[in-house]
Scaffold this motif. Structure first.
Motif, PDB file in Angstrom:
ATOM      1  N   GLU A 283      51.575  -0.316  51.456  1.00 15.40           N
ATOM      2  CA  GLU A 283      51.308   0.849  52.241  1.00 15.40           C
ATOM      3  C   GLU A 283      51.825   2.163  51.571  1.00 15.40           C
ATOM      4  N   LEU A 302      46.447   2.117  53.554  1.00 22.79           N
ATOM      5  CA  LEU A 302      46.690   0.674  52.911  1.00 22.79           C
ATOM      6  C   LEU A 302      46.066   0.421  51.719  1.00 22.79           C
ATOM      7  N   PRO A 317      39.775  -4.255  51.714  1.00 23.40           N
ATOM      8  CA  PRO A 317      41.050  -3.582  51.521  1.00 23.40           C
ATOM      9  C   PRO A 317      42.161  -3.964  52.756  1.00 23.40           C
ATOM     10  N   GLY A 318      43.364  -3.536  52.555  1.00 27.03           N
ATOM     11  CA  GLY A 318      44.266  -3.823  53.635  1.00 27.03           C
ATOM     12  C   GLY A 318      44.777  -5.320  53.492  1.00 27.03           C
ATOM     13  N   HIS A 319      44.331  -6.072  52.631  1.00 28.21           N
ATOM     14  CA  HIS A 319      44.888  -7.680  52.953  1.00 28.21           C
ATOM     15  C   HIS A 319      46.214  -7.926  52.270  1.00 28.21           C
TER      16      HIS A 319
ATOM     17  N   TYR D 132      45.171 -17.315  57.929  1.00 28.43           N
ATOM     18  CA  TYR D 132      46.150 -16.296  58.463  1.00 28.43           C
ATOM     19  C   TYR D 132      47.279 -17.400  59.296  1.00 28.43           C
ATOM     20  N   LEU D 261      42.675  -4.921  58.325  1.00 29.68           N
ATOM     21  CA  LEU D 261      42.958  -6.435  58.723  1.00 29.68           C
ATOM     22  C   LEU D 261      43.688  -6.419  59.871  1.00 29.68           C
ATOM     23  N   GLN D 278      48.943  -8.155  61.074  1.00 33.57           N
ATOM     24  CA  GLN D 278      48.584  -8.661  59.706  1.00 33.57           C
ATOM     25  C   GLN D 278      48.813  -7.589  58.716  1.00 33.57           C
ATOM     26  N   GLU D 279      48.588  -6.320  59.015  1.00 33.26           N
ATOM     27  CA  GLU D 279      48.603  -5.341  58.215  1.00 33.26           C
ATOM     28  C   GLU D 279      49.857  -4.824  57.577  1.00 33.26           C
ATOM     29  N   ARG D 280      50.754  -5.593  58.227  1.00 27.94           N
ATOM     30  CA  ARG D 280      52.407  -5.707  57.752  1.00 27.94           C
ATOM     31  C   ARG D 280      52.681  -7.144  57.954  1.00 27.94           C
ATOM     32  N   MET D 281      51.886  -7.797  56.976  1.00 26.53           N
ATOM     33  CA  MET D 281      51.980  -9.491  57.104  1.00 26.53           C
ATOM     34  C   MET D 281      53.251  -9.690  56.882  1.00 26.53           C
TER      35      MET D 281
END
Lengths: 376, 376, 376, 376
Positions: A283, A302, A317-319, D132, D261, D278-281
């Motif tokens: 990010e 993201l 996106p954002g994965h 996930y 996500l 998960q966006e900050r996985m």
């Protein structure tokens, strides 16, 4: 399609990351040439053979000089500790091999200068692995800055702090001695943030004023034979002036409790700002002086397919990309550079600047004031 | 219970905040004396009368000299622009009044020294309003540091960045001229982070090496009569050395796009670290090298009744204090200090240090190197 | 300017917050009438007298019925526990007093309906104190939704979770008995998020399907005389349908370890979304489907002078409001409502809806399905 | 060491991710068997041949039935759209092949049941790819829950929201028709969060009460031939009851503007809580009711070598894993499962539960109340 044959020296932390990336890169990207994992060198034959099997290399050797001389090796990929960089690189260059080298390039600027000269004389191609600059988020940051979206850059603040040596009971390893590491945190981590400062702004740093400190002045030897002084800096900081007149500051530490990968920066321009922290590597925060004042704020972007290199990893996106994905991008850049499709950056000449900056910060610390760098 | 009668000079940004706090403080805290809003001074009678009604003061005057001489005023509360601090404070002291003064204390160190001398000669009590140090989160930070919870302090990083002058079309006001403001961002905002550095660590800064820059070199005059040069810094940065040998750095800016109240710090010790951002003023992040490594991380402490001064505002944790609440705490500290229940800190003598530091950073910029401060 | 004389019943948590706000509001805002702290009631004369002094009330009484009948009291401000709301409000209404009441309005919908009828018959004015809806950040959220900036609203997700009863060793108080509290978490905290759901969307909830649970089924009595069952819910959750057809869900808990003021919501529309957490009460995150896809992201808006009510507290953006500032805004809304300058919202009629929703969720839990609400 | 030969069907989004992981996994992990990229099937020979070259497969075919029947293929890896899962899996099973299948397993529960029966009858091994749940952060969450570090679990809140269909102008694809996708957001994304709910808590969901909605009721056809109704849900939500009595809720959306996500969960226990997005996985937040109350707060754990599977990717903490790394872990789990070193989870029998839950939520929506699931 042609193949490019790699000889890998060293299979620790970075060596394994290189191996993963060499296998994954051709699946992620549509490459101009195929990397082949040809030969692997480790400290002895047994280890080398085991590691070759694990890391998917065709052949193994217990002697890096054999690797460097091997006729089927096109690129020597050096993942050995810093103090071996120069010797290995010069040997590879002498054999006419291209060299792919982990950062920092050398123990000091004088060695780096010698390596630049040798590579350029021999006409071989070089790349130094400052992997964080491959992160799509930082590529995007550079793109935003270059496009003028935050206006003219006014200030750069950066840090690369970790805590891998915060524990005073942790014994010495090659990082803590002058002869094997050169500078301490400044060389190991500071090199990244100095590179990032110039990469993002597209400008050279022309003056530095620095301060270093060894906080944990002695550590136990790994073999239990007693205490021995730490010979380089635990943390360091510097004020910077860049060629356009913009100012900035950096700090770096290997004893910064709580920071695991604290490479972070804020770049402020006349019309906005960006801020980034590698601990949240997918990010980027962007502020722009646009729209109604009551609707302005830092936006969390993201990383996604609209941004550099991401779409080849994932269409959605954002994965999230990971640390090793940066190396996959670096391998792509290396392959495309060797294939002549794009410049190799940073090559030895560019990467040498980082050693010059490290030396200047150390000199500034000892002399107590500002140091101007030559324009090289 | 005794009363303490306040005379307030100036009813802008800070004057209103003081008035709110004077009315709220006795409801929030169990005070040793009751603050009375006795007299208010503004530029003329009409404005003063209106403001006295709005801000709940008993009487009004269009002449601050009348206020300073008023026999029923115990404390002169100065919320006028910086360039008036010295004259007003000296006049109040001459009348034997206690002085409550907004930061920075003076335009420069020489003036500050003169004010210290006058106050001490007259035996009056003084307090300078560095309100961010009253925030329970920063009080907690100081408590954590002092208790050794993060070990011995090794590094201080601080900044106070805002963007109130990021727009080059914004006209001059008193902040942008040398005669009315002294230093620019460094004086207005840098004073806060320099104060915070010493407040949190409990140490004096003994050496500085600074760099200043005026980025927007001229601005329109407010009356539309043309452009005029900006006379002080838009942003500044400095390396620091503290008395114990710990090092640090600060930066400050009034053109840092996107930052509205970017007073932030990270203090790293041998056993942990704390990090704070005033834009999230009711939380403090704490890291400690304790427990299993796999369970370590920065903990977000929401300020609550276990922390300094919070319980008097609200019995339930995490409910959040605001900017004006800091001033309510400051009024409590002032009242209790005047009542002799606790020391007044920072008084003129302590607050003068900040002017000394600002001057030293400016001198360092002009001379290009490190400046040592006397131990005062 | 006229005065409005307040009679405050109860000086615990909320009573003190009301007192602070009554003193601060006229300094913060330019009010149409001046609130006067006339009379304070507590359990006995001694306590009442002490509290009146502390909280700045002119007179005191040990009997709330005396307060309600006092001819100089214009507004009865009820901060007593829930089970006393109805009796006190009806008594005040019978005396022709306006009523300012803490939430939830009543123990159940039947009581609330009775209170609405009484107030409307008597023609007195009423306000129920759902203070979180006064937070400028949530006012801004409502403004953004109403203006169509995120398009048509499609989904509401809300929660109000705290952990004040997470510890099973914590003894009973009035919150845990049916007769004194009515519903548990659902009444105490769920009332806030149900109110917020309707406040933000500007829509009525027309159907609910809920689930409640008492997790800690018994607790010690405060007097040490043994264990006794907990009589209401520790946490609850519900699916919602609003009048326009938009759907949503809420949850609430008083045993949600780690949450101190976990009132949070996300409102998603056809063109964007907003998200908010009261633990960071001065920021609102806004996403809009605008501009290049690669530059979209949630923007963190720090509350400032462009947003509702903030400028009266502070002219500079991002300086942060606190919990008690919400009550100051509520007092302003009350005064202006009583002065006829704006509607009083939520008054008893509107606030009764929350009791109806709470009852419906409880009924849904017992009956095991969806419950439709009347349009009242 | 033995080899396991893979036949991959489909090379879109997930097919490519599988291919990258098949090449990288043996370099990252020390596997019990070597995956071989044997045969790739695509819609026609030309595409298949090109994709085989790109993705590093030895052979190619334009007919998936050829692949399924190929004697050198050990595992059929199905990355085709949902509506083909059943037919392909049954064909593979009929050939005695092991099946590795993307989620959701089938279009509905009846198909899933049929697939379970076929696989168990044939005695082939199966794995369904809920990637996930391979994320080290979520593995750590499960570990923390299982170890009792947050006490007994009381509440689960989960969501999986994205915005890939938020734009009403986006044309239909297979996701939006009943015959090709089954459920909408609930099947595509809700399947992940339902799986996560059971994976993390180690409990079966026994009752559901759900609500679905198609917000964008028609979309253009991709070929420009007009509008056509959307046949499944755009968003959905449900209340849950688990076997131990713990309650929870989930929501899922494919039109949740701003979420890329948005798979996120909070699990609250009697002694603490964890929260994850998960966006900050690579971070997990952990709260524990331990230590002094004034030092409690959510701790941000950056994933590192102390946590599941991370060390094989990188020896240094906090360096971050990416989306594709989850698939590398899944391949490791598949290989080790096939080699008999660990159970394959979720296999068809376990994964069928998710289809049962999806069907139950849909039925609950249509019938308007709670649905109990059988214990299967």
């Amino acid at each position: 399609m042609t193949s490019i044959h790699f000889g890998l020296i060293g299979t620790g932390y970075m060596g394994k990351a290189h191996a993963i990336a060499l296998h994954a890169a051709p699946r992620v990207f549509d490459l101009s040439a195929t990397p082949v994992c040809e030969l692997l060198a480790e400290l002895d034959e047994t280890l080398a053979t085991r590691k070759a099997r694990e890391l998917g290399f065709a052949r193994a050797t217990g002697d890096w000089r054999t690797l460097v001389a091997d006729p089927r090796v096109d690129v020597v990929d050096i993942c050995a500790p810093n103090f071996l960089h120069k010797e290995m690189a010069l040997a590879a260059i002498a054999q006419g091999k291209h060299v792919y080298l982990e950062k920092p390039m050398a123990l000091n600027d004088a060695d780096a200068v010698e390596m630049v000269a040798a590579a350029e004389r021999a006409g071989v191609k070089t790349l130094v692995g400052f992997n964080y600059a491959r992160n799509p988020a930082s590529q995007l940051a550079r793109e935003i800055i270059a496009s003028g979206e935050i206006g003219e850059v006014l200030h750069f603040r950066g840090r690369h702090n970790e805590d891998y040596l915060a524990d005073p009971a942790k014994p010495h390893d090659w990082h803590t001695f002058r002869e094997t590491a050169g500078a301490g945190a400044l060389g190991d981590l500071g090199s990244h943030i100095l590179n990032m400062a110039e990469y993002l702004t597209g400008q050279s740093i022309t003056q530095v004023c620095g301060q270093l400190q060894t906080v944990i002045t002695e550590r136990p030897l790994a073999d239990g034979s007693g205490m021995r002084p730490v010979e380089n800096d635990d943390h360091a900081q510097a004020l910077l002036r860049f060629e356009s007149g913009l100012i900035g500051n950096i700090e770096t530490s290997r004893i910064a409790s709580g920071r695991k990968l604290g490479l972070a920066y804020t770049v402020t321009g006349t019309k906005g700002a960006i801020t980034f922290d590698q601990e949240r590597m997918s990010e980027l925060k962007l502020y722009q002086q646009e729209g109604p004042p009551g609707r302005r704020g830092f936006r969390t972007l993201l990383i996604g397919p609209q941004h550099p290199d991401y779409a080849d990893f994932c269409p959605a996106p954002g994965h999230g990309l990971g640390y090793n994905d940066q190396k996959i991008i670096e391998i792509r850049d290396l392959i495309e550079g060797l294939a002549g499709r794009q410049p190799l950056a940073p090559d030895f000449r560019q990467a040498r600047r980082i050693n010059a900056l490290i030396d200047a910060i150390e000199r500034s610390h000892h002399d107590g004031g500002w140091i101007a760098l030559d324009g090289a």
